[in-house]
Design a protein around this motif. Sequence first.
Motif, PDB file in Angstrom:
ATOM      1  N   GLY A  34      29.880  39.767  38.385  1.00 35.24           N
ATOM      2  CA  GLY A  34      30.455  40.605  39.430  1.00 35.24           C
ATOM      3  C   GLY A  34      30.947  41.939  38.909  1.00 35.24           C
ATOM      4  O   GLY A  34      30.913  42.944  39.603  1.00 35.24           O
ATOM      5  N   ASN A  35      31.396  41.982  37.673  1.00 37.03           N
ATOM      6  CA  ASN A  35      31.915  43.204  37.068  1.00 37.03           C
ATOM      7  C   ASN A  35      30.838  43.807  36.172  1.00 37.03           C
ATOM      8  O   ASN A  35      30.399  43.171  35.217  1.00 37.03           O
ATOM      9  CB  ASN A  35      33.170  42.874  36.257  1.00 37.03           C
ATOM     10  N   PRO A  36      30.405  45.054  36.406  1.00 39.25           N
ATOM     11  CA  PRO A  36      29.338  45.620  35.571  1.00 39.25           C
ATOM     12  C   PRO A  36      29.770  45.924  34.138  1.00 39.25           C
ATOM     13  O   PRO A  36      28.932  46.118  33.268  1.00 39.25           O
ATOM     14  CB  PRO A  36      28.962  46.905  36.309  1.00 39.25           C
ATOM     15  N   GLU A  37      31.084  45.946  33.876  1.00 40.49           N
ATOM     16  CA  GLU A  37      31.559  46.226  32.522  1.00 40.49           C
ATOM     17  C   GLU A  37      31.519  44.991  31.624  1.00 40.49           C
ATOM     18  O   GLU A  37      31.602  45.113  30.412  1.00 40.49           O
ATOM     19  CB  GLU A  37      32.977  46.781  32.568  1.00 40.49           C
ATOM     20  N   VAL A  38      31.394  43.812  32.211  1.00 39.69           N
ATOM     21  CA  VAL A  38      31.364  42.566  31.434  1.00 39.69           C
ATOM     22  C   VAL A  38      29.937  42.344  30.960  1.00 39.69           C
ATOM     23  O   VAL A  38      28.993  42.357  31.745  1.00 39.69           O
ATOM     24  CB  VAL A  38      31.841  41.379  32.290  1.00 39.69           C
ATOM     25  N   ARG A  39      29.786  42.145  29.655  1.00 43.56           N
ATOM     26  CA  ARG A  39      28.457  41.924  29.082  1.00 43.56           C
ATOM     27  C   ARG A  39      28.293  40.448  28.768  1.00 43.56           C
ATOM     28  O   ARG A  39      29.120  39.853  28.086  1.00 43.56           O
ATOM     29  CB  ARG A  39      28.285  42.752  27.823  1.00 43.56           C
ATOM     30  N   LYS A  40      27.197  39.852  29.266  1.00 42.54           N
ATOM     31  CA  LYS A  40      26.896  38.440  29.044  1.00 42.54           C
ATOM     32  C   LYS A  40      25.434  38.298  28.660  1.00 42.54           C
ATOM     33  O   LYS A  40      24.600  39.121  29.048  1.00 42.54           O
ATOM     34  CB  LYS A  40      27.135  37.612  30.310  1.00 42.54           C
ATOM     35  N   PHE A  41      25.138  37.238  27.894  1.00 47.01           N
ATOM     36  CA  PHE A  41      23.751  36.891  27.627  1.00 47.01           C
ATOM     37  C   PHE A  41      23.631  35.379  27.529  1.00 47.01           C
ATOM     38  O   PHE A  41      24.615  34.683  27.294  1.00 47.01           O
ATOM     39  CB  PHE A  41      23.210  37.585  26.369  1.00 47.01           C
ATOM     40  N   GLU A  42      22.412  34.892  27.746  1.00 50.56           N
ATOM     41  CA  GLU A  42      22.154  33.451  27.771  1.00 50.56           C
ATOM     42  C   GLU A  42      21.351  33.048  26.547  1.00 50.56           C
ATOM     43  O   GLU A  42      20.389  33.716  26.178  1.00 50.56           O
ATOM     44  CB  GLU A  42      21.376  33.105  29.034  1.00 50.56           C
ATOM     45  N   VAL A  43      21.771  31.960  25.907  1.00 51.61           N
ATOM     46  CA  VAL A  43      21.149  31.477  24.681  1.00 51.61           C
ATOM     47  C   VAL A  43      20.825  29.998  24.851  1.00 51.61           C
ATOM     48  O   VAL A  43      21.635  29.242  25.378  1.00 51.61           O
ATOM     49  CB  VAL A  43      22.114  31.643  23.481  1.00 51.61           C
ATOM     50  N   ARG A  44      19.650  29.583  24.412  1.00 52.85           N
ATOM     51  CA  ARG A  44      19.303  28.166  24.384  1.00 52.85           C
ATOM     52  C   ARG A  44      19.673  27.641  23.002  1.00 52.85           C
ATOM     53  O   ARG A  44      19.235  28.188  21.990  1.00 52.85           O
ATOM     54  CB  ARG A  44      17.815  27.971  24.645  1.00 52.85           C
ATOM     55  N   VAL A  45      20.501  26.614  22.969  1.00 51.65           N
ATOM     56  CA  VAL A  45      21.042  26.103  21.708  1.00 51.65           C
ATOM     57  C   VAL A  45      20.718  24.619  21.572  1.00 51.65           C
ATOM     58  O   VAL A  45      20.387  23.957  22.555  1.00 51.65           O
ATOM     59  CB  VAL A  45      22.579  26.312  21.642  1.00 51.65           C
ATOM     60  N   PRO A  46      20.817  24.069  20.362  1.00 47.37           N
ATOM     61  CA  PRO A  46      20.607  22.624  20.187  1.00 47.37           C
ATOM     62  C   PRO A  46      21.687  21.818  20.903  1.00 47.37           C
ATOM     63  O   PRO A  46      22.812  22.286  21.100  1.00 47.37           O
ATOM     64  CB  PRO A  46      20.696  22.422  18.672  1.00 47.37           C
ATOM     65  N   MET A  47      21.351  20.598  21.256  1.00 42.76           N
ATOM     66  CA  MET A  47      22.282  19.731  21.984  1.00 42.76           C
ATOM     67  C   MET A  47      23.518  19.389  21.147  1.00 42.76           C
ATOM     68  O   MET A  47      24.571  19.108  21.697  1.00 42.76           O
ATOM     69  CB  MET A  47      21.578  18.441  22.397  1.00 42.76           C
ATOM     70  N   LYS A  48      23.417  19.412  19.833  1.00 40.89           N
ATOM     71  CA  LYS A  48      24.528  19.037  18.966  1.00 40.89           C
ATOM     72  C   LYS A  48      25.615  20.098  18.891  1.00 40.89           C
ATOM     73  O   LYS A  48      26.735  19.793  18.529  1.00 40.89           O
ATOM     74  CB  LYS A  48      24.014  18.778  17.552  1.00 40.89           C
ATOM     75  N   MET A  49      25.280  21.348  19.181  1.00 39.68           N
ATOM     76  CA  MET A  49      26.247  22.430  19.021  1.00 39.68           C
ATOM     77  C   MET A  49      27.235  22.453  20.173  1.00 39.68           C
ATOM     78  O   MET A  49      26.854  22.351  21.331  1.00 39.68           O
ATOM     79  CB  MET A  49      25.541  23.782  18.924  1.00 39.68           C
ATOM     80  N   GLY A  50      28.500  22.619  19.847  1.00 38.03           N
ATOM     81  CA  GLY A  50      29.545  22.746  20.853  1.00 38.03           C
ATOM     82  C   GLY A  50      29.925  24.211  21.035  1.00 38.03           C
ATOM     83  O   GLY A  50      29.379  25.108  20.394  1.00 38.03           O
TER      84      GLY A  50
END
Length: 110
Positions: A34-50
Amino acid sequence: MRASWSMWGKVMQRRKMFMPNYDMVVTNPNVRSGNPEVRKFEVRVPMKMGKIDIRNYLENVYDIRVKKVNTSITQGKFKRTTTGYVKRKDYKKAIVTVRNEGGGGSGQRG
């Protein structure tokens, strides 16, 4: 002054680095928010990583300042083949919010 073993142990605890043999794949470099100043990205990670593992990995290896990590497990799709149906693997994805390093105003519009 010579450092004692207990003091060296405290220093080493703060400098732990998480260097796994895992693959992290960026699937969406520009996640909308909703906020254009917030930067986000999506990463596919292994199931074991928290969440903490993902944060430590990105901050120590890639020097990315992470504000927040949201994770979800996505069910694999069913695909039709000539012999029937095959289910793809489940995977975990993480949406990483990057800390805003720039100075700036108080966040209010005016």
